[in-house]
Design a protein around this motif. Structure first.
Motif, PDB file in Angstrom:
ATOM      1  N   UNK A  14       0.835  -1.206   0.000  1.00 13.34           N
ATOM      2  CA  UNK A  14       0.000   0.000   0.000  1.00 13.34           C
ATOM      3  C   UNK A  14       0.866   1.251   0.000  1.00 13.34           C
ATOM      4  N   UNK A  15       1.910   1.256   0.827  1.00 15.77           N
ATOM      5  CA  UNK A  15       2.795   2.424   0.898  1.00 15.77           C
ATOM      6  C   UNK A  15       3.494   2.668  -0.435  1.00 15.77           C
ATOM      7  N   UNK A  16       3.973   1.606  -1.075  1.00 17.75           N
ATOM      8  CA  UNK A  16       4.638   1.755  -2.376  1.00 17.75           C
ATOM      9  C   UNK A  16       3.667   2.222  -3.453  1.00 17.75           C
ATOM     10  N   UNK A  17       2.429   1.737  -3.402  1.00 21.43           N
ATOM     11  CA  UNK A  17       1.425   2.160  -4.382  1.00 21.43           C
ATOM     12  C   UNK A  17       1.096   3.632  -4.220  1.00 21.43           C
ATOM     13  N   UNK A  18       0.933   4.073  -2.974  1.00 24.52           N
ATOM     14  CA  UNK A  18       0.647   5.490  -2.726  1.00 24.52           C
ATOM     15  C   UNK A  18       1.817   6.365  -3.164  1.00 24.52           C
ATOM     16  N   UNK A  19       3.032   5.925  -2.899  1.00 22.00           N
ATOM     17  CA  UNK A  19       4.207   6.691  -3.329  1.00 22.00           C
ATOM     18  C   UNK A  19       4.281   6.775  -4.849  1.00 22.00           C
ATOM     19  N   UNK A  20       3.933   5.684  -5.531  1.00 21.64           N
ATOM     20  CA  UNK A  20       3.946   5.670  -7.004  1.00 21.64           C
ATOM     21  C   UNK A  20       2.924   6.651  -7.568  1.00 21.64           C
ATOM     22  N   UNK A  21       1.702   6.623  -7.011  1.00 22.38           N
ATOM     23  CA  UNK A  21       0.667   7.542  -7.486  1.00 22.38           C
ATOM     24  C   UNK A  21       1.042   8.984  -7.199  1.00 22.38           C
ATOM     25  N   UNK A  22       1.638   9.218  -6.042  1.00 24.08           N
ATOM     26  CA  UNK A  22       2.049  10.580  -5.703  1.00 24.08           C
ATOM     27  C   UNK A  22       3.098  11.090  -6.679  1.00 24.08           C
ATOM     28  N   UNK A  23       4.053  10.240  -7.023  1.00 24.06           N
ATOM     29  CA  UNK A  23       5.100  10.649  -7.963  1.00 24.06           C
ATOM     30  C   UNK A  23       4.545  10.871  -9.365  1.00 24.06           C
ATOM     31  N   UNK A  24       3.544  10.080  -9.759  1.00 24.74           N
ATOM     32  CA  UNK A  24       2.964  10.258 -11.087  1.00 24.74           C
ATOM     33  C   UNK A  24       2.171  11.559 -11.170  1.00 24.74           C
ATOM     34  N   UNK A  25       1.543  11.963 -10.068  1.00 27.12           N
ATOM     35  CA  UNK A  25       0.739  13.178 -10.061  1.00 27.12           C
ATOM     36  C   UNK A  25       1.575  14.426  -9.810  1.00 27.12           C
ATOM     37  N   UNK A  26       2.768  14.252  -9.268  1.00 31.67           N
ATOM     38  CA  UNK A  26       3.571  15.398  -8.859  1.00 31.67           C
ATOM     39  C   UNK A  26       4.111  16.162 -10.068  1.00 31.67           C
ATOM     40  N   UNK A  27       4.024  17.475  -9.999  1.00 28.29           N
ATOM     41  CA  UNK A  27       4.598  18.346 -11.010  1.00 28.29           C
ATOM     42  C   UNK A  27       5.565  19.307 -10.338  1.00 28.29           C
ATOM     43  N   UNK A  28       6.720  19.554 -10.943  1.00 25.87           N
ATOM     44  CA  UNK A  28       7.678  20.477 -10.319  1.00 25.87           C
ATOM     45  C   UNK A  28       7.127  21.898 -10.304  1.00 25.87           C
ATOM     46  N   UNK A  29       7.416  22.620  -9.233  1.00 24.58           N
ATOM     47  CA  UNK A  29       6.977  24.013  -9.093  1.00 24.58           C
ATOM     48  C   UNK A  29       8.184  24.930  -9.264  1.00 24.58           C
ATOM     49  N   UNK A  30       7.983  26.046  -9.966  1.00 21.69           N
ATOM     50  CA  UNK A  30       9.058  26.983 -10.250  1.00 21.69           C
ATOM     51  C   UNK A  30       8.687  28.366  -9.717  1.00 21.69           C
ATOM     52  N   UNK A  31       9.712  29.091  -9.308  1.00 16.70           N
ATOM     53  CA  UNK A  31       9.527  30.457  -8.832  1.00 16.70           C
ATOM     54  C   UNK A  31       9.793  31.422  -9.979  1.00 16.70           C
ATOM     55  N   UNK A  32       8.795  32.227 -10.313  1.00 15.21           N
ATOM     56  CA  UNK A  32       8.939  33.276 -11.321  1.00 15.21           C
ATOM     57  C   UNK A  32       8.945  34.616 -10.595  1.00 15.21           C
ATOM     58  N   UNK A  33       9.929  35.446 -10.917  1.00 18.97           N
ATOM     59  CA  UNK A  33      10.095  36.695 -10.169  1.00 18.97           C
ATOM     60  C   UNK A  33      10.453  37.840 -11.098  1.00 18.97           C
ATOM     61  N   UNK A  34       9.958  39.002 -10.776  1.00 15.75           N
ATOM     62  CA  UNK A  34      10.323  40.221 -11.482  1.00 15.75           C
ATOM     63  C   UNK A  34      10.451  41.336 -10.462  1.00 15.75           C
ATOM     64  N   UNK A  35      11.148  42.383 -10.837  1.00 14.74           N
ATOM     65  CA  UNK A  35      11.354  43.513  -9.928  1.00 14.74           C
ATOM     66  C   UNK A  35      10.924  44.795 -10.621  1.00 14.74           C
ATOM     67  N   UNK A  36      10.344  45.680  -9.857  1.00 15.79           N
ATOM     68  CA  UNK A  36       9.876  46.959 -10.384  1.00 15.79           C
ATOM     69  C   UNK A  36      10.297  48.064  -9.431  1.00 15.79           C
ATOM     70  N   UNK A  37      10.742  49.180 -10.012  1.00 18.52           N
ATOM     71  CA  UNK A  37      11.167  50.324  -9.201  1.00 18.52           C
ATOM     72  C   UNK A  37      10.066  51.375  -9.204  1.00 18.52           C
ATOM     73  N   UNK A  38       9.726  51.849  -8.031  1.00 22.53           N
ATOM     74  CA  UNK A  38       8.735  52.898  -7.893  1.00 22.53           C
ATOM     75  C   UNK A  38       9.413  54.134  -7.328  1.00 22.53           C
TER      76      UNK A  38
END
Length: 296
Positions: free
Chosen positions: A44-68
């Protein structure tokens, strides 16, 4: 007496040895009796880990800077002396930048956000924002259309089908031809291909309301000053769709700077009007004083 003490000592020593003994084979036998439980929980633990890895998508940080413009500048402080409106300090700037009104202005400048295109995988969905296979022109759209997930399938020879899904069940299905109107009481659209597709190719899309987009970005946008006394603001988003986030951040920057400039122009106009009114008042006062002096 001494003999009794020796006997007692011998009994205590025997008790200590018996109580401290640990027979590992007894415990192995106990665990082995329930071996199926350990095998089942491991599977059960291995199956849950497999499903979690299949559903997982990497998250990225997008950043910009603005001067006021700094609120400490002499010219800006002079203008603010005549009016309580405008961006008075860095805290106000951050609040205005993350406000729903600012998000709404940015969303309205990005019509590409109104439709999400994505691959319909078994476990996860990948955004097709940067390279959508088709372009949908919306002729009419009812509120009901926002509640469906649509599956697009290329049938070959410029023909395609659009299936509306709700909760995984098919609500309705329409067949269309590229470049020709397609629709019913839910929507009316014209579909044009943006790339070559093989027969049977399919993907999903959904319509996004302005309110849902505003709520999404308002909850995800993070804005903070680079340092305590800095006039540079860092704006960031975290998701698995970098292209979409960067387009929105750049649009938000442009929208905010334009709004900021417009506000400063309004402040300048009000300041000039105030000065002109004061000059008229002072001119009238000088004329009265001059007439009085002449009469005297």
């Amino acid at each position: 007496m001494e003999e009794n003490l020796n006997n007692n000592y011998g009994q205590n020593e025997t008790f200590t040895e018996e109580s401290s003994s640990f027979d590992i084979m007894v415990w192995v036998a106990r665990f082995a009796h329930y071996w199926y439980i350990f095998v089942l929980t491991t599977l059960i633990a291995l199956s849950l880990a497999y499903l979690k890895n299949r559903k997982w998508l990497p998250a990225y940080l997008s950043e910009t800077k603005v001067m006021v413009s700094s609120a400490n500048s002499k010219d800006y402080a002079f203008m603010q002396g005549f009016s309580a409106s405008g961006y008075n300090n860095n805290t106000d700037v951050l609040l205005m930048l993350k406000s729903y009104e600012m998000m709404r202005k940015a969303v309205r400048q990005m019509p590409a956000l109104q439709i999400d295109y994505y691959n319909m995988g078994r476990f996860r969905q990948r955004s097709l924002y940067s390279a959508p296979p088709i372009k949908i022109e919306t002729l009419s759209l009812s509120d009901r259309a926002y509640g469906y997930e649509f599956k697009f399938e290329f049938l070959g020879n410029k023909k395609y089908s659009v299936t509306a899904l709700t909760g995984g069940d098919e609500a309705f299905k329409l067949d269309g031809v590229f470049g020709q109107p397609l629709g019913n009481e839910t929507f009316s659209i014209i579909v044009e291909p943006m790339m070559d597709m093989r027969k049977g190719s399919s993907f999903g899309f959904r319509f996004r309301s302005e309110e849902s987009l505003v709520n999404e970005f308002a909850s995800r946008v993070s804005a903070q000053l680079v340092s305590e006394r800095s006039s540079i603001i860092s704006i960031s988003l975290v998701s698995n769709d970098v292209a979409r986030d960067m387009d929105f951040l750049n649009t938000l920057d442009t929208t905010f700077l334009a709004d900021n400039l417009e506000e400063k122009n309004r402040e300048a106009v009000r300041t000039i009007e105030f000065i002109d009114d004061q000059l008229v008042f002072l001119g009238d006062s000088l004329n009265v004083a001059e007439s009085g002096m002449r009469n005297y």
